[in-house]
Design a protein around this motif. Structure first.
Motif, short mmCIF file in Angstrom:
data_model
loop_
_atom_site.label_atom_id
_atom_site.label_comp_id
_atom_site.label_asym_id
_atom_site.label_seq_id
_atom_site.Cartn_x
_atom_site.Cartn_y
_atom_site.Cartn_z
N HIS A 38 9.37 2.51 1.71
CA HIS A 38 10.39 3.49 1.36
C HIS A 38 11.60 2.72 0.82
O HIS A 38 12.11 1.83 1.49
CB HIS A 38 10.78 4.32 2.60
N ALA A 39 12.05 3.10 -0.36
CA ALA A 39 13.06 2.28 -1.03
C ALA A 39 14.42 2.35 -0.34
O ALA A 39 15.25 1.47 -0.52
CB ALA A 39 13.19 2.72 -2.49
N ALA A 40 14.67 3.38 0.46
CA ALA A 40 15.94 3.48 1.18
C ALA A 40 15.77 3.16 2.66
O ALA A 40 16.59 2.48 3.25
CB ALA A 40 16.52 4.90 1.01
N PRO A 85 13.57 -0.92 2.73
CA PRO A 85 13.34 -1.77 1.54
C PRO A 85 12.99 -3.20 1.90
O PRO A 85 12.31 -3.88 1.13
CB PRO A 85 14.68 -1.69 0.80
N PRO A 115 11.64 6.34 -8.05
CA PRO A 115 12.67 5.35 -7.65
C PRO A 115 12.74 5.13 -6.15
O PRO A 115 13.18 4.07 -5.71
CB PRO A 115 13.97 5.98 -8.17
N ASN A 116 12.34 6.14 -5.38
CA ASN A 116 12.47 5.98 -3.92
C ASN A 116 11.23 5.35 -3.27
O ASN A 116 11.07 5.38 -2.06
CB ASN A 116 12.81 7.33 -3.26
N VAL A 117 10.35 4.81 -4.11
CA VAL A 117 9.18 4.09 -3.59
C VAL A 117 9.20 2.69 -4.19
O VAL A 117 9.27 2.54 -5.41
CB VAL A 117 7.87 4.79 -4.00
#
Ligand SMILES: [Zn+2]
Length: 473
Positions: free
Chosen positions: A197-199, A202, A243-245
């Motif tokens: 999960h990018a947030a 990370p 973008p969130n992955v």
């Protein structure tokens, strides 16, 4: 059909058969290695003309050789029929796709392949009725556009017994090439990382996209430290989906080009090191897949001069006022790059260079002139003396690989250039049979080069030929 003049007359009489074939290929644009309709259409035509057809040359299902006659010399005509992605265009002089995003004949290979085929059939007719001996061989060559079909065909030994090779390319003037084209290597770089999960976490991710971007940055720094002939370009085929992955997969497609194979090998090696460095920096893995490559063109000056003489005897191509007007509308939408090449490289007077269609005959460009493109004709040119003819089939400002080229490919403009090319190649080939001393001079010139720098196939032995089931055979 006994004299050489009969060859030109025969091609005039049979023009409709060839323009119909070319139009059919234009109507059915097929991408690299998928030229099922075009290859079948041409092979069937040649078989009906008495040629012996062999399929699967080099392990490619859309590659074939069609042969007529026996003994020496063996004269080859190298045809192509692949189209380009995204260049769909109606048969009109303003840009408008038939189907947005679909393929189109943006390099005129519908004309190229059919013109070579027409030359082969005309030469066969002449050989048959004049009693001269020799072998005519037409090669249906797939995937010139980025697939290097001829390199696979050559690697399998298909060109080993040739005495001379003819090929032409649609263009905007009539001239036999003495210069060259760049050598090229093509690679896929596939980066594998770790998704997260990018947030939320990370720190657990290892971004394949980061690696791909760092590789591109590295290559863009490399540009300063290569010779002027080197060209490096890439596209990004995959760069993650959201973008969130954190993307665990990213892929780029690279072309590395240079004139000399040695330079190409060195720059390719450095690009590969940059890819590995980018993977190391990002704690990802890189998988490097060699797709295809081709070698610079070795133009035979004797054959180029022979074709120039034939063109001067024939005269150029007459384009009508209507055809000029059609092309002028295309020209309005393009810049003056072609005009500059004509004036600076060919010494064409600026007034002529401004005409919408230029059917005149021009001497070959300087032999040191390297056009900044690549072709697998390059590889074929290292098996036997070869000359690439270029004839006027385009509006004079139209860029290669654009809608502007597609727009004349199914018109009388394209047809005239194609039939003219067929005449020049067939007449030059007949001259080689009538005057063995010209062929001997061409071969001596060829031998002098390959003895100094022997040909090395750019595609490694362990790269398999891309194979596809041919649904029409
Ligand atoms: Zn082309």
């Amino acid at each position: 059909m006994r004299t050489k003049q009969d060859i030109a007359d025969w091609l005039d009489e049979h023009e409709r058969r060839f323009t119909r074939m070319s139009d059919e290929i234009w109507d059915n644009p097929e991408l690299q290695f998928l030229e099922f309709k075009a290859s079948k259409l041409q092979a069937d035509f040649l078989e009906a003309e008495g040629f012996r057809v062999t399929w699967d040359i080099g392990g490619l299902s859309t590659a074939f050789a069609a042969e007529w006659g026996a003994g020496k010399p063996v004269i080859a005509f190298a045809g192509e029929y692949d189209a380009l992605p995204g260049l769909s265009q109606k048969d009109q002089n303003t840009p408008d796709p038939i189907s947005a995003g679909a393929a189109g004949h943006g390099c005129g290979h519908n004309l190229l392949g059919t013109g070579c085929l027409a030359a082969a059939v005309a030469l066969k007719e002449w050989l048959g009725s004049s009693g001269h001996s020799g072998t005519v061989r037409y090669y249906g060559c797939p995937a010139e556009e980025g697939g290097s079909g001829k390199v696979f065909m050559g690697r399998a030994g298909a060109f080993d017994d040739l005495d001379a090779t003819f090929n032409w390319h649609p263009w905007y003037i009539n001239s036999a090439m003495k210069g060259s084209l760049l050598s090229v290597n093509r690679y896929y770089f596939r980066f594998h990382g770790q998704t997260a999960h990018a947030a939320a976490d990370p720190h657990s991710g290892r971004s394949a996209l980061d690696a791909l971007e760092l590789m591109n940055i590295g290559v863009n720094y490399l540009r300063e430290h290569v010779t002027d002939d080197v060209r490096l370009h890439y596209s990004i085929l995959s760069g993650g989906l959201a973008p969130n992955v954190v993307p665990d997969y990213a892929e780029s497609y690279y072309y590395v080009r240079a004139i000399e194979p040695d330079t190409l090998e060195d720059v390719s090696r450095r690009v590969i090191r940059i890819a590995k460095g980018a993977a190391m920096m990002t704690d990802t893995q890189v998988e490097i897949v060699y797709k295809s490559g081709s070698t610079r063109v070795l133009s035979n000056e004797v054959l180029a001069d022979l074709q120039y003489d034939v063109m001067r005897e024939l005269g150029g191509i007459d384009f009508s006022a209507e055809e000029q007007a059609y092309a002028a509308a295309i020209n309005q939408r393009f810049g003056d790059a072609n005009v500059k090449t004509l004036v600076n490289r060919y010494g064409v007077d600026p007034q002529t260079a401004e005409r919408a269609l230029i059917g005149d005959v021009f001497p070959s460009c300087d032999k040191d002139f390297v056009s900044p493109g690549s072709s697998d004709m390059g590889d074929m040119s290292w098996y036997a003396p070869c000359s690439m003819l270029q004839t006027a089939t385009w509006a004079s400002r139209a860029a290669a690989h654009s809608w502007g080229v597609v727009a004349t490919g199914r018109t009388s403009i394209g047809h005239k250039g194609m039939m003219y090319a067929a005449k020049v190649m067939a007449l030059a080939a007949a001259q080689l049979i009538l005057s063995p001393e010209i062929l001997e001079r061409a071969q001596a010139e060829f031998r002098a080069v390959i003895e100094r720098s022997p040909y090395k196939c750019p595609i490694p032995d362990d790269v398999p030929a891309p194979s596809h089931e041919h649904p029409l055979r």
